[in-house]
Design an enzyme around this catalytic site. Sequence first.
Site, mmCIF file in Angstrom:
data_model
loop_
_atom_site.group_PDB
_atom_site.id
_atom_site.type_symbol
_atom_site.label_atom_id
_atom_site.label_comp_id
_atom_site.label_asym_id
_atom_site.label_seq_id
_atom_site.Cartn_x
_atom_site.Cartn_y
_atom_site.Cartn_z
ATOM 1 N N GLY A 111 0.798 -1.228 0.000
ATOM 2 C CA GLY A 111 0.000 0.000 0.000
ATOM 3 C C GLY A 111 0.826 1.271 0.000
ATOM 4 O O GLY A 111 0.495 2.240 -0.676
ATOM 5 N N CYS B 275 18.057 0.078 1.429
ATOM 6 C CA CYS B 275 16.786 -0.629 1.315
ATOM 7 C C CYS B 275 16.450 -1.587 2.437
ATOM 8 O O CYS B 275 15.301 -1.943 2.623
ATOM 9 C CB CYS B 275 16.669 -1.304 -0.034
ATOM 10 S SG CYS B 275 15.655 -0.233 -1.053
#
Length: 385
Positions: free
Chosen positions: A203, A328
Amino acid sequence: MVKTPIYLDYQATTPMDVRVLDVMMPYLTGKFGNPHSSTHRFGWEAEAALDIAREQVANCIEAKPEEIIFTSGATESNNMALKGVMDVWGEKKPHLITVCTEHKCVLEAAADCERHGYRVTYLPVGADGLIDLKRLKAEITDQTALVSIMAVNNEIGVIQPVKEIGALCRGAGVLFHTDAAQAFGKIPLHVDDMNIDLMSISGHKIYGPKGVGALYKRSGRHTALSPQMSGGGQEAGWRSGTQAPALVAGLGAAASLCQDEMAQEHSRLDRLMAAFKSRLFEAMPELVVNGHPEQRWVGNLNVSFPGLDGDLLLANIRDIAVSSGAACASAVSGPSYVLQSIGRSEAVAKSSIRIGIGRMTTDEELDYAATVLVDAVATMGGLKP
Ligand SMILES: Cc1ncc(COP(=O)(O)O)c(C=O)c1O
């Protein structure tokens, strides 16, 4: 006057679109029911939010609503796909193929599979960050249950040949999972056309809320998973636990906006990125782009500043939010394994930064960011190829 700090880290996360928040709000207050309460209106209206969102997410990839399983994000979806599929196939097909530049949550889930006795092949990538389809074909055997290859890389933005991988897997009778956290809602992904059997979605990469995502799972016995979460049997038994209607409604709204605005957003970002790159490269022709020059997501630029230390550079551009090559996986420091996988030396990997632009990025912000970057490099003594 441009407002600072300027956010240019859209691969880490995206700001939520206010239109998404508007859809979510009622489910945080008045419509607070448990979507799994089937005996009263509070439950029904919360359940309706899940139904709408399921359809919106499914529409975006031309899937059926019942093929969408809501999760807490792409990390969970990736774990479900890899461990869930391998557990079902067990000794019959104990082999998994993935790629060495996948997100850590895929690589760690694959490592868990290895600890459970499954065999995992980690495909290398070329200097452009792309896999070699012939190599993939050669690695598939009748023992292979699953191929898991991401659609868009989170560090270097390269787009893997998803359609060709899907065709290859389907021809070989192997399931194909793609981690589409960075691709869903940004580039067209059609599960039938591309022969995708499982897809992970997040999302917060698509201007929606954090803490929610989905796993697309093609219907049918062939794609059965062993559920990783036991409990009340929600999500058709694939993922137990009370769903969060506000988050799920936000995911659905975000997916729908992405779908409606995909073409227009793509061309706007393409124009912004081209202008930004040409400003940087005019001033610093020694810059090196990491990853394939064209087959990449337009909102990503991963670039090496030869002779400079990336972290030091970041320290000199404090009001520009970008990430260093290693950013990351928050718990892991050191040079990026993705950049090393495409053949960059440790020093070059450490001189790299990732710049991500998106829906809220403006021309003025990028003008300002380019000026700050060029000035910072000059102050640090320039590039030393
Ligand atoms: C390619 C990729 N896969 C998976 C994830 C994890 O997603 P989430 O934050 O929804 O768990 C990310 C986010 O960093 C990602 O970029």
